[in-house]
Design a protein around this motif. Structure first.
Motif, PDB file in Angstrom:
ATOM      1  N   VAL A   1      56.007  -5.768  46.543  1.00 47.45           N
ATOM      2  CA  VAL A   1      54.860  -5.268  47.300  1.00 47.45           C
ATOM      3  C   VAL A   1      55.325  -4.584  48.583  1.00 47.45           C
ATOM      4  O   VAL A   1      54.835  -3.510  48.947  1.00 47.45           O
TER       5      VAL A   1
ATOM      6  N   GLN B   1      46.507 -12.747  50.048  1.00 46.37           N
ATOM      7  CA  GLN B   1      45.995 -11.389  50.241  1.00 46.37           C
ATOM      8  C   GLN B   1      45.688 -11.112  51.697  1.00 46.37           C
ATOM      9  O   GLN B   1      45.989 -10.024  52.219  1.00 46.37           O
TER      10      GLN B   1
ATOM     11  N   VAL C   1      52.613  -7.170  38.991  1.00 49.40           N
ATOM     12  CA  VAL C   1      52.369  -6.125  39.982  1.00 49.40           C
ATOM     13  C   VAL C   1      52.015  -4.850  39.244  1.00 49.40           C
ATOM     14  O   VAL C   1      52.771  -4.389  38.380  1.00 49.40           O
TER      15      VAL C   1
ATOM     16  N   VAL D   1      44.259  -3.694  41.277  1.00 53.63           N
ATOM     17  CA  VAL D   1      44.641  -2.341  41.686  1.00 53.63           C
ATOM     18  C   VAL D   1      43.414  -1.438  41.735  1.00 53.63           C
ATOM     19  O   VAL D   1      43.351  -0.496  42.529  1.00 53.63           O
TER      20      VAL D   1
ATOM     21  N   PRO E   1      47.395  -4.150  49.839  1.00 56.87           N
ATOM     22  CA  PRO E   1      47.334  -4.545  48.438  1.00 56.87           C
ATOM     23  C   PRO E   1      46.186  -5.507  48.189  1.00 56.87           C
ATOM     24  O   PRO E   1      45.613  -6.063  49.120  1.00 56.87           O
TER      25      PRO E   1
ATOM     26  N   ALA F   1      42.036  -2.042  45.137  1.00 55.93           N
ATOM     27  CA  ALA F   1      42.952  -1.839  46.264  1.00 55.93           C
ATOM     28  C   ALA F   1      42.599  -0.577  47.037  1.00 55.93           C
ATOM     29  O   ALA F   1      42.255   0.450  46.458  1.00 55.93           O
TER      30      ALA F   1
ATOM     31  N   HIS G   1      48.412   2.533  45.420  1.00 57.25           N
ATOM     32  CA  HIS G   1      47.453   1.442  45.385  1.00 57.25           C
ATOM     33  C   HIS G   1      48.166   0.284  44.692  1.00 57.25           C
ATOM     34  O   HIS G   1      48.713   0.460  43.601  1.00 57.25           O
ATOM     35  N   ILE G   2      48.153  -0.900  45.319  1.00 61.24           N
ATOM     36  CA  ILE G   2      48.957  -2.015  44.825  1.00 61.24           C
ATOM     37  C   ILE G   2      48.048  -3.185  44.453  1.00 61.24           C
ATOM     38  O   ILE G   2      47.253  -3.643  45.273  1.00 61.24           O
TER      39      ILE G   2
ATOM     40  N   ALA H   1      50.848  -0.916  40.150  1.00 57.46           N
ATOM     41  CA  ALA H   1      50.698   0.060  41.236  1.00 57.46           C
ATOM     42  C   ALA H   1      50.322   1.410  40.644  1.00 57.46           C
ATOM     43  O   ALA H   1      50.895   1.842  39.645  1.00 57.46           O
TER      44      ALA H   1
END
Length: 214
Positions: free
Chosen positions: A66, A132, A12, A107, A115, A110, A76-77, A14
């Protein structure tokens, strides 16, 4: 460090939205993500500027993270699925591999409302795309929740009955039910469970227990 897991991981990444014009929100995000630390092989940390990253082999932990970031807003993920170079370092900012590159691409794509997930390598694009799509729908519902909605969701997801939640809030059980419906509690929970299953398929692991809301 012992034997490392092989196969696909999830990263992940972000990045804070409008970081140049707003306060530094990294410390608050790291504090909000701290309860999920046991689900991450390399925990969340600031990696560059206003960016944070974490690495996990647990799809449920990834989806939980998330959701935490969606709830916070201002992020923004991106989630990347793929291999990671081993042996793993002690900190995620020192880790490398296709999963990290995929997360960075994700990202970068995104938007402010949902996400993005990107797969590294062939054969996992379909479940990643499906995860997604589901998360985009979940994000749309979560971002509409009021503070009162989150309040009852947190209480019910902690294990309280609607009657117990109502007593704690000083409102009627009917009002709790109305708030849960307005918060799309069931729909979001179902979406999170489905996203976890799809991500687990992409990672080649078991989904484990159903994901619950943060």
């Amino acid at each position: 460090m012992g034997e490392e897991r092989t196969g696909r991981w999830a990263v992940v990444t972000a990045d804070q939205r409008a970081s140049r014009s707003g306060p530094d929100r990294v410390p608050a995000a790291l504090a909000a993500l701290e309860p999920l630390a046991d689900g991450f092989r390399l925990g969340f940390e600031r990696t560059a500027g206003d960016e944070i990253q974490g690495l996990s082999a647990d799809p449920g932990a990834i989806i939980d993270a998330v959701l935490v970031l969606l709830r916070l807003g201002d992020w923004h993920i991106g989630v990347g699925v793929g291999a990671v170079e081993t042996p793993l370092p002690d900190f995620t900012r020192a880790a490398r591999g296709p999963a990290y590159l995929a997360a960075r691409r994700a990202v970068g794509r995104a938007g402010p409302d949902s996400p993005r997930l990107v797969a590294a390598g062939a054969g996992v694009d379909r479940p990643v795309d499906e995860a997604q799509t589901v998360l985009a729908l979940v994000a749309a519902l979560v971002r509409r929740r009021s503070r009162a909605g989150w309040q009852v969701v947190d209480l019910v997801d902690s294990g309280l009955t609607q009657s117990q939640a109502a007593a704690g809030l000083g409102i009627s059980p009917q009002a709790v039910g109305q708030r849960l419906r307005a918060a799309h509690h069931r729909e979001v929970a179902a979406g999170l469970a489905l996203a976890t299953d799809r991500l687990a398929e992409a990672m080649g692991v078991s989904a484990g227990p159903p994901t619950v809301e943060a």
